[in-house]
Scaffold this motif. Structure first.
Motif, short mmCIF file in Angstrom:
data_model
loop_
_atom_site.label_atom_id
_atom_site.label_comp_id
_atom_site.label_asym_id
_atom_site.label_seq_id
_atom_site.Cartn_x
_atom_site.Cartn_y
_atom_site.Cartn_z
N PHE A 258 -77.63 16.48 45.63
CA PHE A 258 -76.30 16.78 46.13
C PHE A 258 -75.23 16.19 45.22
CE2 PHE A 258 -72.69 15.84 49.05
CZ PHE A 258 -72.39 17.15 49.41
N ARG A 259 -75.46 14.97 44.75
CA ARG A 259 -74.50 14.31 43.85
C ARG A 259 -74.47 15.02 42.50
NH1 ARG A 259 -69.80 12.10 44.34
NH2 ARG A 259 -69.50 10.11 43.29
N ILE A 260 -75.63 15.50 42.02
CA ILE A 260 -75.67 16.25 40.76
C ILE A 260 -74.84 17.52 40.87
CG2 ILE A 260 -77.19 17.62 39.27
CD1 ILE A 260 -79.37 15.51 39.79
N ILE A 261 -74.98 18.23 42.01
CA ILE A 261 -74.21 19.46 42.22
C ILE A 261 -72.72 19.15 42.27
CG2 ILE A 261 -73.77 21.31 43.88
CD1 ILE A 261 -76.75 21.18 44.62
N GLN A 262 -72.34 18.06 42.93
CA GLN A 262 -70.93 17.64 42.95
C GLN A 262 -70.40 17.43 41.54
OE1 GLN A 262 -71.14 14.17 45.60
NE2 GLN A 262 -69.63 15.18 46.90
N GLU A 263 -71.19 16.71 40.73
CA GLU A 263 -70.76 16.40 39.37
C GLU A 263 -70.61 17.68 38.54
OE1 GLU A 263 -69.22 14.12 36.69
OE2 GLU A 263 -70.24 13.02 38.28
N ALA A 264 -71.58 18.60 38.70
CA ALA A 264 -71.53 19.85 37.94
C ALA A 264 -70.31 20.68 38.32
CB ALA A 264 -72.81 20.64 38.19
N MET A 265 -70.02 20.77 39.62
CA MET A 265 -68.86 21.53 40.07
C MET A 265 -67.56 20.87 39.61
SD MET A 265 -69.93 22.74 43.91
CE MET A 265 -71.27 23.91 44.16
N SER A 266 -67.53 19.55 39.62
CA SER A 266 -66.34 18.83 39.15
C SER A 266 -66.09 19.11 37.68
CB SER A 266 -66.54 17.33 39.39
OG SER A 266 -65.47 16.60 38.82
N ASN A 267 -67.14 19.09 36.85
CA ASN A 267 -66.99 19.38 35.43
C ASN A 267 -66.50 20.81 35.21
OD1 ASN A 267 -67.73 16.88 34.56
ND2 ASN A 267 -69.84 17.42 34.06
N THR A 268 -67.01 21.74 36.02
CA THR A 268 -66.58 23.13 35.89
C THR A 268 -65.09 23.27 36.21
OG1 THR A 268 -68.80 23.93 36.48
CG2 THR A 268 -66.97 25.48 36.71
N LEU A 269 -64.65 22.62 37.29
CA LEU A 269 -63.25 22.69 37.69
C LEU A 269 -62.33 22.08 36.64
CD1 LEU A 269 -63.48 21.76 41.49
CD2 LEU A 269 -62.79 23.96 40.54
N ARG A 270 -62.75 20.99 36.04
CA ARG A 270 -61.87 20.23 35.17
C ARG A 270 -61.86 20.71 33.73
NH1 ARG A 270 -63.66 14.17 36.00
NH2 ARG A 270 -61.79 13.77 34.76
N GLY A 312 -70.06 12.88 32.61
CA GLY A 312 -70.62 13.61 33.76
C GLY A 312 -72.01 14.13 33.48
N LEU A 313 -72.22 14.67 32.29
CA LEU A 313 -73.55 15.18 31.93
C LEU A 313 -74.57 14.05 31.85
CD1 LEU A 313 -72.59 17.76 29.16
CD2 LEU A 313 -73.17 18.22 31.54
N LYS A 314 -74.14 12.91 31.33
CA LYS A 314 -75.04 11.76 31.26
C LYS A 314 -75.45 11.30 32.65
CE LYS A 314 -75.30 6.99 29.57
NZ LYS A 314 -74.56 5.89 28.91
N THR A 315 -74.49 11.30 33.58
CA THR A 315 -74.79 10.90 34.96
C THR A 315 -75.80 11.85 35.59
OG1 THR A 315 -72.59 9.93 35.20
CG2 THR A 315 -73.80 10.44 37.22
#
Length: 345
Positions: A258-270, A312-315
């Motif tokens: 779930f946290r990985i999906i959050q991070e991926a969506m955040s990177n896409t938005l930003r 973000g990718l590293k996380t």
């Protein structure tokens, strides 16, 4: 019945009867040999068989009695050992057994007592380690919270604050141009609107990081769909979901994914400037597969120098590897980004 006959008492009785059988055969062989070789008058064939028969009958009674009697103490001592093992299996490591004899069973009893002491010491060590781990986890949580706040502060300063400052400057410039040239003022207001939209997107991405890292007891598919529904109401992204609803993974795996999906969506938005995002998640052959892709601007993975995106990718990579999985990212400039994650269930 068969289980009872295999008990220690009947083993003793069987051993006595076996000794009786061997003794009877030996006596019979000796008497028959004397009868055949020397043929004494006092020794007859009838006398031999009567003697052997009486011997067997009397010896059977004595063997049963002696076997049952002699096995009593032995069985009792074994029962004590059995009770001690049961106590250990139930977690009662304080139990001890004491024996006055100096035989093998006494040696085993002493070894069991030593084992109980070692198990008791190990339990104390594990409890002490658990306490230390709990303290370390609290410290780590505090450090992680501080680090996350610092990162968010940096992101706010580097992105949102600069964009808001730019909006202020362009707004002031547009106001001054209204009396001189309305067309220039109109173009400047368009720039203000675009910058404000970027700042709004950046803020939404940062707020996405402030969401709880757990699912509040909800299954992973439900939590992901709620997250997407929320983002659809606040962003212009077009989401395409293909999620297996019947997924059975551990709570830890659910939270990390779930946290990985959050991070991926955040990177896409930003960073991606994308209009669409596709997410696929399913389980096959005791593995969880997660595919996330967007149609954004993409970037050069090898030569990427954008610190925020790299962080973000590293996380995401660290979270995947923490679950024993693999993390793969492909990105082509102008064609979007593709993330493939494979995690054993």
């Amino acid at each position: 019945m068969m289980k009872k006959l295999s008990s220690i008492r009947y083993m003793f009785i069987r051993s006595h009867l076996y000794a009786l059988f061997l003794t009877a055969i030996t006596l019979l062989s000796i008497l028959l040999s004397i009868y055949v070789l020397f043929a004494p008058q006092w020794l007859t064939a009838l006398g031999i068989f009567i003697f052997i028969l009486l011997y067997i009958v009397i010896a059977i009674v004595i063997s049963v009695y002696a076997g049952f009697k002699s096995s009593g103490e032995f069985k009792e001592r074994l029962d004590y050992l059995s009770v001690l093992i049961t106590q250990f299996s139930n977690g009662n490591y304080n139990s001890r057994i004491y024996s006055k004899e100096e035989d093998e069973i006494a040696r085993i009893s002493n070894e069991m007592n030593e084992l109980g002491k070692k198990l008791q010491d190990q339990v104390k060590s594990l409890q002490r380690m658990a306490d230390e781990k709990s303290d370390l986890a609290k410290d780590a949580h505090k450090a992680a919270a501080i680090e996350e706040r610092q990162r968010l502060a940096r992101d706010l300063h580097d992105a949102v604050s600069q964009q808001l400052f730019a909006i202020t400057m362009m707004s002031e410039a547009a106001l001054k141009q209204f009396d001189r040239d309305t067309s220039i003022a109109k173009d400047q207001l368009k720039d203000v609107a675009e910058t404000a939209l970027k700042a709004q997107t950046e803020m939404r991405a940062l707020l996405l990081h402030l969401r709880p890292i757990h699912l509040s007891g909800e299954p992973l598919p439900v939590g992901v769909r709620k997250l997407v529904d929320e983002l659809q109401q606040k962003t212009a992204l077009d989401f395409t979901l293909n999620i297996d609803e019947d997924m059975h993974v551990s709570d830890t795996t659910e939270e990390h994914v779930f946290r990985i999906i959050q991070e991926a969506m955040s990177n896409t938005l930003r960073h991606a400037n994308a209009t669409g995002l596709k997410l696929e998640m399913f389980t096959r052959s005791k593995e969880l597969f997660l595919h996330i892709s967007d149609n954004g601007s993409g970037f050069n993975v090898e030569a990427d120098s954008r610190r925020k995106t790299s962080y973000g990718l590293k996380t995401m990579k660290e979270r995947s590897e923490e679950l024993g999985g693999t993390f793969t990212i492909r990105s082509i400039e102008g064609e979007g980004t593709y993330i493939d994650i494979r995690i054993p269930c």
